[in-house]
Design a protein around this motif. Structure first.
Motif, PDB file in Angstrom:
ATOM      1  N   ILE A   1      25.015  51.254  46.017  1.00 10.61           N
ATOM      2  CA  ILE A   1      24.410  52.593  46.078  1.00 10.61           C
ATOM      3  C   ILE A   1      25.241  53.504  46.980  1.00 10.61           C
ATOM      4  O   ILE A   1      25.520  54.665  46.638  1.00 10.61           O
ATOM      5  N   LEU A   2      25.674  52.972  48.141  1.00 10.25           N
ATOM      6  CA  LEU A   2      26.517  53.765  49.042  1.00 10.25           C
ATOM      7  C   LEU A   2      27.844  54.114  48.372  1.00 10.25           C
ATOM      8  O   LEU A   2      28.325  55.255  48.482  1.00 10.25           O
ATOM      9  N   GLY A   3      28.443  53.154  47.678  1.00  4.77           N
ATOM     10  CA  GLY A   3      29.694  53.418  46.973  1.00  4.77           C
ATOM     11  C   GLY A   3      29.535  54.466  45.898  1.00  4.77           C
ATOM     12  O   GLY A   3      30.433  55.300  45.686  1.00  4.77           O
ATOM     13  N   THR A   4      28.400  54.437  45.211  1.00  5.40           N
ATOM     14  CA  THR A   4      28.134  55.451  44.183  1.00  5.40           C
ATOM     15  C   THR A   4      28.097  56.843  44.806  1.00  5.40           C
ATOM     16  O   THR A   4      28.642  57.805  44.241  1.00  5.40           O
ATOM     17  N   ILE A   5      27.484  56.945  45.963  1.00  8.71           N
ATOM     18  CA  ILE A   5      27.422  58.247  46.652  1.00  8.71           C
ATOM     19  C   ILE A   5      28.811  58.685  47.076  1.00  8.71           C
ATOM     20  O   ILE A   5      29.210  59.849  46.867  1.00  8.71           O
ATOM     21  N   TRP A   6      29.589  57.782  47.696  1.00 15.52           N
ATOM     22  CA  TRP A   6      30.924  58.137  48.171  1.00 15.52           C
ATOM     23  C   TRP A   6      31.847  58.581  47.044  1.00 15.52           C
ATOM     24  O   TRP A   6      32.666  59.472  47.222  1.00 15.52           O
ATOM     25  N   VAL A   7      31.731  57.950  45.890  1.00 18.38           N
ATOM     26  CA  VAL A   7      32.647  58.251  44.791  1.00 18.38           C
ATOM     27  C   VAL A   7      32.220  59.502  44.037  1.00 18.38           C
ATOM     28  O   VAL A   7      33.009  60.442  43.857  1.00 18.38           O
ATOM     29  N   PHE A   8      30.974  59.549  43.603  1.00 22.85           N
ATOM     30  CA  PHE A   8      30.570  60.599  42.665  1.00 22.85           C
ATOM     31  C   PHE A   8      30.200  61.912  43.342  1.00 22.85           C
ATOM     32  O   PHE A   8      30.120  62.931  42.667  1.00 22.85           O
ATOM     33  N   LYS A   9      29.999  61.906  44.651  1.00 29.22           N
ATOM     34  CA  LYS A   9      29.722  63.189  45.306  1.00 29.22           C
ATOM     35  C   LYS A   9      30.977  64.067  45.353  1.00 29.22           C
ATOM     36  O   LYS A   9      30.875  65.282  45.512  1.00 29.22           O
ATOM     37  N   ASN A  10      32.150  63.448  45.224  1.00 31.02           N
ATOM     38  CA  ASN A  10      33.411  64.189  45.265  1.00 31.02           C
ATOM     39  C   ASN A  10      34.055  64.323  43.882  1.00 31.02           C
ATOM     40  O   ASN A  10      35.237  64.614  43.770  1.00 31.02           O
ATOM     41  N   PHE A  11      33.255  64.097  42.844  1.00 30.88           N
ATOM     42  CA  PHE A  11      33.809  64.096  41.501  1.00 30.88           C
ATOM     43  C   PHE A  11      34.446  65.436  41.128  1.00 30.88           C
ATOM     44  O   PHE A  11      35.496  65.482  40.482  1.00 30.88           O
ATOM     45  N   ASN A  12      33.839  66.543  41.541  1.00 27.53           N
ATOM     46  CA  ASN A  12      34.356  67.872  41.185  1.00 27.53           C
ATOM     47  C   ASN A  12      35.391  68.390  42.167  1.00 27.53           C
ATOM     48  O   ASN A  12      36.060  69.397  41.889  1.00 27.53           O
ATOM     49  N   GLN A  13      35.541  67.746  43.330  1.00 26.60           N
ATOM     50  CA  GLN A  13      36.489  68.237  44.327  1.00 26.60           C
ATOM     51  C   GLN A  13      37.773  67.423  44.397  1.00 26.60           C
ATOM     52  O   GLN A  13      38.730  67.840  45.056  1.00 26.60           O
ATOM     53  N   VAL A  14      37.837  66.280  43.754  1.00 25.03           N
ATOM     54  CA  VAL A  14      38.984  65.392  43.898  1.00 25.03           C
ATOM     55  C   VAL A  14      40.250  66.027  43.334  1.00 25.03           C
ATOM     56  O   VAL A  14      40.231  66.710  42.310  1.00 25.03           O
ATOM     57  N   ASP A  15      41.350  65.851  44.062  1.00 26.49           N
ATOM     58  CA  ASP A  15      42.652  66.370  43.660  1.00 26.49           C
ATOM     59  C   ASP A  15      43.624  65.199  43.634  1.00 26.49           C
ATOM     60  O   ASP A  15      43.807  64.512  44.635  1.00 26.49           O
ATOM     61  N   TYR A  16      44.255  64.984  42.475  1.00 29.78           N
ATOM     62  CA  TYR A  16      45.173  63.861  42.316  1.00 29.78           C
ATOM     63  C   TYR A  16      46.611  64.206  42.705  1.00 29.78           C
ATOM     64  O   TYR A  16      47.475  63.334  42.692  1.00 29.78           O
ATOM     65  N   ASN A  17      46.859  65.454  43.055  1.00 30.96           N
ATOM     66  CA  ASN A  17      48.207  65.881  43.442  1.00 30.96           C
ATOM     67  C   ASN A  17      48.313  65.901  44.965  1.00 30.96           C
ATOM     68  O   ASN A  17      47.676  66.721  45.622  1.00 30.96           O
ATOM     69  N   PRO A  18      49.112  65.021  45.559  1.00 29.46           N
ATOM     70  CA  PRO A  18      49.179  64.962  47.028  1.00 29.46           C
ATOM     71  C   PRO A  18      49.862  66.167  47.658  1.00 29.46           C
ATOM     72  O   PRO A  18      49.780  66.357  48.873  1.00 29.46           O
ATOM     73  N   TYR A  19      50.520  67.015  46.870  1.00 28.28           N
ATOM     74  CA  TYR A  19      51.266  68.146  47.418  1.00 28.28           C
ATOM     75  C   TYR A  19      50.434  69.416  47.458  1.00 28.28           C
ATOM     76  O   TYR A  19      50.893  70.436  47.962  1.00 28.28           O
ATOM     77  N   ASN A  20      49.217  69.380  46.935  1.00 31.12           N
ATOM     78  CA  ASN A  20      48.385  70.578  46.951  1.00 31.12           C
ATOM     79  C   ASN A  20      47.591  70.663  48.245  1.00 31.12           C
ATOM     80  O   ASN A  20      48.023  71.274  49.209  1.00 31.12           O
ATOM     81  N   THR A  21      46.455  70.067  48.283  1.00 31.57           N
ATOM     82  CA  THR A  21      45.634  70.065  49.499  1.00 31.57           C
ATOM     83  C   THR A  21      45.383  68.629  49.907  1.00 31.57           C
ATOM     84  O   THR A  21      44.683  67.889  49.205  1.00 31.57           O
ATOM     85  N   GLN A  22      45.948  68.226  51.026  1.00 32.83           N
ATOM     86  CA  GLN A  22      45.857  66.835  51.472  1.00 32.83           C
ATOM     87  C   GLN A  22      44.420  66.398  51.719  1.00 32.83           C
ATOM     88  O   GLN A  22      44.074  65.250  51.477  1.00 32.83           O
ATOM     89  N   SER A  23      43.575  67.302  52.192  1.00 32.28           N
ATOM     90  CA  SER A  23      42.212  66.913  52.521  1.00 32.28           C
ATOM     91  C   SER A  23      41.378  66.584  51.283  1.00 32.28           C
ATOM     92  O   SER A  23      40.384  65.875  51.377  1.00 32.28           O
ATOM     93  N   MET A  24      41.774  67.101  50.118  1.00 33.16           N
ATOM     94  CA  MET A  24      41.045  66.857  48.885  1.00 33.16           C
ATOM     95  C   MET A  24      41.740  65.827  48.001  1.00 33.16           C
ATOM     96  O   MET A  24      41.291  65.569  46.889  1.00 33.16           O
ATOM     97  N   TYR A  25      42.791  65.218  48.516  1.00 31.89           N
ATOM     98  CA  TYR A  25      43.584  64.293  47.698  1.00 31.89           C
ATOM     99  C   TYR A  25      42.972  62.895  47.687  1.00 31.89           C
ATOM    100  O   TYR A  25      42.462  62.401  48.693  1.00 31.89           O
TER     101      TYR A  25
END
Length: 202
Positions: A143-167
């Motif tokens: 349940i905790l893992g589900t919260i950690w993963v899916f709460k950031n579903f719309n904010q995740v950034d796969y490009n490390p050169y854009n915004t490091q905090s959202m990567y």
């Protein structure tokens, strides 16, 4: 004066004499005992009704656990967006691996009749209780893992050169999502594999 009675001339018809049947007021008491050790084994998944299917399920679970451990440990610092995601994968795989080992050893002891003696019996009971506790912890952890993963579903950034905090590393994040969905489905499949009586054991 009364005449003496000749005993030899007296006959008694025993067959026509009334008989009495005495019923015992005490009826036999039927007792039924409950095998709590079997209930524990079933809850822990140690009771294997079909050994080949149990072996297949355990093997697939072991492969999935090792993949999860490798992905999580190899990318332990690969998700600044949520550092708990790789930690979730590592902890989940370690506890699942412990559950697999206990389940395999206890099931082998039970199938070979080693739990008939006192030492084997207590080991199987201890393993059953330990597995149930581990499964409860893994459910809370899921349940905790589900919260950690899916709460950031719309904010995740796969490009490390854009915004490091959202990567978050793409393979790590996507695998975490698939692993969580898989962990919600597999308990039902695993329970059916371990306990469904495909055929009776001889």
């Amino acid at each position: 004066m009364a005449q003496p009675i000749d005993i030899n001339s007296v006959s008694v018809d025993i067959d026509n004499s009334p008989t009495m049947e005495i019923q015992s007021p005490i009826e036999p008491v039927r007792t039924q005992t409950t095998d709590y050790s079997e209930i524990l084994r079933r809850l822990a998944g140690i009771h294997a009704a079909y050994v080949p299917c149990f072996t297949i399920c355990i093997s697939l679970d072991f492969l999935f656990t090792m993949m999860t451990l490798v992905v999580g440990s190899a990318n332990i610092h690969g998700c600044p967006l949520e550092p708990m995601i790789p930690t979730y994968l590592v902890v989940s795989s370690v506890f699942n691996l412990l559950s697999i080992v206990l389940s395999t050893v206890a099931c082998t002891c039970h199938l070979r009749g080693k739990d008939k003696d006192l030492t084997g019996f207590f080991f199987v009971i201890f393993a059953s209780i330990a597995i149930i506790i581990i499964q409860l912890f893994r459910f809370i952890w899921l349940i905790l893992g589900t919260i950690w993963v899916f709460k950031n579903f719309n904010q995740v950034d796969y490009n490390p050169y854009n915004t490091q905090s959202m990567y978050c590393q793409a393979g790590l994040y996507q695998y975490a999502m698939l692993a969580i969905v898989f962990q919600y489905i597999t308990p039902l499949i695993s329970c059916c594999c371990k306990n469904f009586p495909f055929r009776k054991q001889t």
